[in-house]
Each structure stands twice: as C-alpha cells, then as structure tokens.
Design a protein around this motif. Structure first.
Motif, PDB file in Angstrom:
ATOM      1  N   SER A 152       0.831  -1.216   0.000  1.00 62.33           N
ATOM      2  CA  SER A 152       0.000   0.000   0.000  1.00 62.33           C
ATOM      3  C   SER A 152       0.861   1.259   0.000  1.00 62.33           C
ATOM      4  O   SER A 152       2.056   1.218   0.272  1.00 62.33           O
ATOM      5  CB  SER A 152      -0.911   0.018   1.229  1.00 62.33           C
ATOM      6  N   ILE A 153       0.230   2.369  -0.284  1.00 63.17           N
ATOM      7  CA  ILE A 153       0.944   3.644  -0.298  1.00 63.17           C
ATOM      8  C   ILE A 153       1.535   3.943   1.089  1.00 63.17           C
ATOM      9  O   ILE A 153       2.625   4.485   1.206  1.00 63.17           O
ATOM     10  CB  ILE A 153       0.043   4.790  -0.829  1.00 63.17           C
ATOM     11  N   LEU A 154       0.833   3.569   2.140  1.00 62.60           N
ATOM     12  CA  LEU A 154       1.356   3.812   3.494  1.00 62.60           C
ATOM     13  C   LEU A 154       2.613   2.984   3.739  1.00 62.60           C
ATOM     14  O   LEU A 154       3.555   3.439   4.388  1.00 62.60           O
ATOM     15  CB  LEU A 154       0.284   3.489   4.538  1.00 62.60           C
ATOM     16  N   ASP A 155       2.626   1.748   3.225  1.00 61.00           N
ATOM     17  CA  ASP A 155       3.827   0.906   3.359  1.00 61.00           C
ATOM     18  C   ASP A 155       5.018   1.551   2.644  1.00 61.00           C
ATOM     19  O   ASP A 155       6.136   1.536   3.146  1.00 61.00           O
ATOM     20  CB  ASP A 155       3.583  -0.483   2.751  1.00 61.00           C
ATOM     21  N   LEU A 156       4.743   2.104   1.467  1.00 61.59           N
ATOM     22  CA  LEU A 156       5.807   2.748   0.693  1.00 61.59           C
ATOM     23  C   LEU A 156       6.325   3.989   1.397  1.00 61.59           C
ATOM     24  O   LEU A 156       7.530   4.236   1.442  1.00 61.59           O
ATOM     25  CB  LEU A 156       5.294   3.107  -0.701  1.00 61.59           C
ATOM     26  N   ARG A 157       5.396   4.774   1.961  1.00 65.62           N
ATOM     27  CA  ARG A 157       5.824   5.980   2.680  1.00 65.62           C
ATOM     28  C   ARG A 157       6.660   5.616   3.892  1.00 65.62           C
ATOM     29  O   ARG A 157       7.619   6.311   4.229  1.00 65.62           O
ATOM     30  CB  ARG A 157       4.614   6.795   3.131  1.00 65.62           C
ATOM     31  N   ALA A 158       6.310   4.514   4.526  1.00 68.79           N
ATOM     32  CA  ALA A 158       7.047   4.092   5.723  1.00 68.79           C
ATOM     33  C   ALA A 158       8.472   3.656   5.387  1.00 68.79           C
ATOM     34  O   ALA A 158       9.307   3.492   6.269  1.00 68.79           O
ATOM     35  CB  ALA A 158       6.288   2.962   6.418  1.00 68.79           C
ATOM     36  N   LEU A 159       8.741   3.474   4.092  1.00 67.24           N
ATOM     37  CA  LEU A 159      10.073   3.029   3.673  1.00 67.24           C
ATOM     38  C   LEU A 159      11.105   4.153   3.600  1.00 67.24           C
ATOM     39  O   LEU A 159      12.295   3.889   3.494  1.00 67.24           O
ATOM     40  CB  LEU A 159       9.988   2.451   2.257  1.00 67.24           C
ATOM     41  N   THR A 160      10.628   5.400   3.623  1.00 63.82           N
ATOM     42  CA  THR A 160      11.503   6.531   3.322  1.00 63.82           C
ATOM     43  C   THR A 160      12.832   6.512   4.077  1.00 63.82           C
ATOM     44  O   THR A 160      13.896   6.663   3.487  1.00 63.82           O
ATOM     45  CB  THR A 160      10.765   7.861   3.622  1.00 63.82           C
ATOM     46  N   LYS A 161      12.743   6.273   5.386  1.00 58.57           N
ATOM     47  CA  LYS A 161      13.979   6.320   6.183  1.00 58.57           C
ATOM     48  C   LYS A 161      14.894   5.143   5.898  1.00 58.57           C
ATOM     49  O   LYS A 161      16.118   5.273   5.891  1.00 58.57           O
ATOM     50  CB  LYS A 161      13.637   6.380   7.675  1.00 58.57           C
ATOM     51  N   ALA A 162      14.303   3.991   5.684  1.00 56.55           N
ATOM     52  CA  ALA A 162      15.114   2.815   5.355  1.00 56.55           C
ATOM     53  C   ALA A 162      15.834   3.026   4.028  1.00 56.55           C
ATOM     54  O   ALA A 162      17.015   2.682   3.882  1.00 56.55           O
ATOM     55  CB  ALA A 162      14.243   1.562   5.313  1.00 56.55           C
ATOM     56  N   VAL A 163      15.124   3.620   3.075  1.00 57.88           N
ATOM     57  CA  VAL A 163      15.736   3.892   1.771  1.00 57.88           C
ATOM     58  C   VAL A 163      16.878   4.902   1.926  1.00 57.88           C
ATOM     59  O   VAL A 163      17.943   4.739   1.330  1.00 57.88           O
ATOM     60  CB  VAL A 163      14.673   4.389   0.756  1.00 57.88           C
ATOM     61  N   ALA A 164      16.657   5.923   2.761  1.00 59.89           N
ATOM     62  CA  ALA A 164      17.710   6.923   2.973  1.00 59.89           C
ATOM     63  C   ALA A 164      18.953   6.283   3.588  1.00 59.89           C
ATOM     64  O   ALA A 164      20.086   6.570   3.178  1.00 59.89           O
ATOM     65  CB  ALA A 164      17.180   8.047   3.868  1.00 59.89           C
ATOM     66  N   LEU A 165      18.744   5.393   4.541  1.00 63.35           N
ATOM     67  CA  LEU A 165      19.877   4.705   5.173  1.00 63.35           C
ATOM     68  C   LEU A 165      20.608   3.829   4.150  1.00 63.35           C
ATOM     69  O   LEU A 165      21.846   3.784   4.113  1.00 63.35           O
ATOM     70  CB  LEU A 165      19.369   3.845   6.342  1.00 63.35           C
ATOM     71  N   LEU A 166      19.832   3.168   3.321  1.00 61.04           N
ATOM     72  CA  LEU A 166      20.421   2.319   2.279  1.00 61.04           C
ATOM     73  C   LEU A 166      21.237   3.157   1.292  1.00 61.04           C
ATOM     74  O   LEU A 166      22.359   2.787   0.917  1.00 61.04           O
ATOM     75  CB  LEU A 166      19.313   1.547   1.567  1.00 61.04           C
ATOM     76  N   LYS A 167      20.713   4.285   0.903  1.00 66.64           N
ATOM     77  CA  LYS A 167      21.427   5.167  -0.043  1.00 66.64           C
ATOM     78  C   LYS A 167      22.749   5.631   0.547  1.00 66.64           C
ATOM     79  O   LYS A 167      23.772   5.714  -0.136  1.00 66.64           O
ATOM     80  CB  LYS A 167      20.554   6.389  -0.380  1.00 66.64           C
ATOM     81  N   GLU A 168      22.698   5.944   1.839  1.00 62.33           N
ATOM     82  CA  GLU A 168      23.905   6.370   2.541  1.00 62.33           C
ATOM     83  C   GLU A 168      24.950   5.240   2.520  1.00 62.33           C
ATOM     84  O   GLU A 168      26.124   5.464   2.237  1.00 62.33           O
ATOM     85  CB  GLU A 168      23.516   6.646   3.998  1.00 62.33           C
ATOM     86  N   ALA A 169      24.474   4.031   2.802  1.00 62.73           N
ATOM     87  CA  ALA A 169      25.378   2.871   2.792  1.00 62.73           C
ATOM     88  C   ALA A 169      25.927   2.636   1.389  1.00 62.73           C
ATOM     89  O   ALA A 169      27.113   2.323   1.217  1.00 62.73           O
ATOM     90  CB  ALA A 169      24.649   1.627   3.299  1.00 62.73           C
ATOM     91  N   GLN A 170      25.077   2.836   0.373  1.00 63.00           N
ATOM     92  CA  GLN A 170      25.542   2.641  -1.006  1.00 63.00           C
ATOM     93  C   GLN A 170      26.650   3.625  -1.354  1.00 63.00           C
ATOM     94  O   GLN A 170      27.600   3.282  -2.038  1.00 63.00           O
ATOM     95  CB  GLN A 170      24.369   2.799  -1.982  1.00 63.00           C
ATOM     96  N   LYS A 171      26.514   4.843  -0.853  1.00 69.12           N
ATOM     97  CA  LYS A 171      27.540   5.848  -1.094  1.00 69.12           C
ATOM     98  C   LYS A 171      28.852   5.427  -0.437  1.00 69.12           C
ATOM     99  O   LYS A 171      29.919   5.463  -1.040  1.00 69.12           O
ATOM    100  CB  LYS A 171      27.071   7.197  -0.531  1.00 69.12           C
ATOM    101  N   ALA A 172      28.736   4.997   0.822  1.00 69.42           N
ATOM    102  CA  ALA A 172      29.926   4.566   1.566  1.00 69.42           C
ATOM    103  C   ALA A 172      30.587   3.358   0.893  1.00 69.42           C
ATOM    104  O   ALA A 172      31.800   3.189   0.967  1.00 69.42           O
ATOM    105  CB  ALA A 172      29.543   4.227   3.008  1.00 69.42           C
ATOM    106  N   ARG A 173      29.794   2.524   0.247  1.00 70.46           N
ATOM    107  CA  ARG A 173      30.324   1.291  -0.365  1.00 70.46           C
ATOM    108  C   ARG A 173      30.779   1.490  -1.808  1.00 70.46           C
ATOM    109  O   ARG A 173      31.222   0.532  -2.451  1.00 70.46           O
ATOM    110  CB  ARG A 173      29.265   0.197  -0.296  1.00 70.46           C
ATOM    111  N   LYS A 174      30.630   2.679  -2.306  1.00 73.22           N
ATOM    112  CA  LYS A 174      31.134   3.037  -3.639  1.00 73.22           C
ATOM    113  C   LYS A 174      30.769   2.022  -4.724  1.00 73.22           C
ATOM    114  O   LYS A 174      31.630   1.451  -5.387  1.00 73.22           O
ATOM    115  CB  LYS A 174      32.654   3.203  -3.600  1.00 73.22           C
ATOM    116  N   GLY A 175      29.481   1.778  -4.864  1.00 76.27           N
ATOM    117  CA  GLY A 175      29.015   0.917  -5.956  1.00 76.27           C
ATOM    118  C   GLY A 175      29.033  -0.564  -5.666  1.00 76.27           C
ATOM    119  O   GLY A 175      28.674  -1.368  -6.515  1.00 76.27           O
ATOM    120  N   LYS A 176      29.463  -0.966  -4.471  1.00 76.08           N
ATOM    121  CA  LYS A 176      29.517  -2.399  -4.173  1.00 76.08           C
ATOM    122  C   LYS A 176      28.256  -2.938  -3.515  1.00 76.08           C
ATOM    123  O   LYS A 176      28.204  -4.106  -3.142  1.00 76.08           O
ATOM    124  CB  LYS A 176      30.720  -2.692  -3.256  1.00 76.08           C
TER     125      LYS A 176
END
Ligand SMILES: Nc1ncnc2c1ncn2[C@@H]1O[C@H](COP(=O)(O)OP(=O)(O)O)[C@@H](O)[C@H]1O
Ligand SMILES: [Mg+2]
Length: 211
Positions: A112-136
């Motif tokens: 649902s849309i609420l489930d997707l909205r609840a993902l925002t912070k997890a996605v932000a944390l993941l993006k941060e980790a992706q940056k730190a991992r330089k494409g790995k």
C-alpha cells in the motif's frame, strides 16, 4: 575461492516478510549444495528456530551486535559461498551494519501507499550505505502480500519509483507463506496446495540471486 555473495534483508518495519524471505533464500541456496551461513541479527530469533528445524546444512549465527556482525562476516567471507543476514525491525546500528557488509540489500514491504511511505527512512539509510560502499552494494524493494503478483496500484508504483530502487516482482498474500515456519518447512516442500506459493517464491529467489 570466490568471495561469497552477501544478502541482507532489512526494513524499518516488522512483519513485512524479512524472515520468511531470508529463510527461503538460505534453504534454496543450501539445496544447491552451496555452503550457506545464516546470520540471525534479530534479537527475537524467529529465523533461528526455523533454520534449525529445516534440517539443512546451514551454518547459523545469532549476532545482534554490529561489531559481531562485522567480525563474523569478514571471517565467513573466506569460506562461505553465500551469507544471508536477517535483520531486526528498525533502523538501528545493527541494520546499518548489515547494509555496510552486504552486497545486496532487499527491503520487503507491504503493497500500500502507506507501506511505501514508511520506507523513506530505510531507503535513505540504504542510499547512505551505497555511497559509503562506492558501488559495491545494490538494493531493491520486494513487494509482499500483493493481491495479484506483480500488480501494484498506480500511486504505489509512483511512490516506488521515487525511491530510485528497482522493484522486484514480489509475492502475493498466501496462507502457505504464513504456514511455512509452523510446518518447519519451505513452500516448495509443502505439497500440491503450496504449488503456487512455491512458484512465486522460486521466481523471487531467482531474481534476488541473478547477476
Ligand atoms: N506473502 C505472505 N502471505 C502470508 N503471510 C505472510 C506473507 N509474508 C509473510 N507472512 C507472515 O507474516 C508474518 C511476518 O512475516 P516475517 O517474515 O516474520 O516478517 P519480518 O521478519 O519482516 O518481521 C509471519 O507470520 C509470516 O508468516
Ligand atoms: Mg523477522
């Protein structure tokens, strides 16, 4: 020997299917005669009982502390073919440790849309980790409890696109998925009534493990 592939199932929310998918992934890989290590990083340890009862040669580690995860995964990386990490709910330092050690992080979520909205912070944390991992580190969403496989409403598709993460086909809401842990089994071993669930789970696992 090649480095193992390291999978992490995480989300800020509980009850989204992390453990269900992690255990099926580990069982599926172990059945292919691969040396699989499973890290249960959830203090509730619901995956541990299930893994033990499966009777498959999966090495099980219960590690909830970030330092333990870092050390163990570094050690296992020299011997295991695959490492599967089942995370706790929440965006703790444990979740962060999983994201920093994994090659592939999957965020299961409701449809649902609420489930997707609840993902925002997890996605932000993941993006941060992706940056730190330089494409790995790759990341993807796994829609769970769908009414129809691959079918998301238009607003949910839009919200998913905004995350910038790929969205896998996902799995539907089925009694067989809910019953698997109680039967100490995996859906493809649960007989004819679980055939549709088995098909969905196996095609999800193929998506998760393919290059
Ligand atoms: N697709 C599904 N259909 C039916 N029940 C599901 C499905 N996915 C998960 N469940 C059930 O929902 C509950 C939460 O799933 P679980 O994998 O434990 O989530 P998490 O590890 O994210 O907390 C469990 O009882 C599980 O059996
Ligand atoms: Mg869980």
């Amino acid at each position: 020997m090649m480095n193992p592939l390291i999978y992490g199932l995480t989300n800020s929310k509980g009850g989204v299917g992390k453990t269900t998918i992690a255990v099926h992934l580990a069982a599926w890989l172990a059945q292919q005669k691969r040396r699989v290590a499973f890290i249960d990083a959830d203090p509730q340890q619901s995956a541990s009982t299930w893994i033990k009862e499966l009777g498959l040669p999966i090495e099980l580690y219960q590690l909830a502390k970030p330092e333990e995860i870092f050390q163990r995964v570094t050690k296992l990386a020299t011997v295991a073919h695959d490492i599967v990490m089942d995370g706790p709910a929440g965006l703790s330092t444990t979740t962060r440790a999983i994201m920093l050690k994994a090659d592939r992080v999957f965020l299961p979520c409701g449809p649902s849309i609420l489930d997707l909205r609840a993902l925002t912070k997890a996605v932000a944390l993941l993006k941060e980790a992706q940056k730190a991992r330089k494409g790995k580190l790759t990341g993807a969403l796994i829609p769970n409890r769908l009414q129809k496989r691959g079918r998301l409403s238009r607003d949910v598709v839009k919200a998913a696109e905004r995350t910038g993460l790929p969205v896998l086909t996902g799995i539907t809401l089925r009694q067989s998925f809910a019953d698997a842990a109680g039967q100490a089994s995996v859906v493809w071993k649960m007989g004819i009534l679980s055939r549709a669930a088995a098909f969905e789970m196996e095609s999800l696992l193929e998506e998760m493990t393919s290059d």
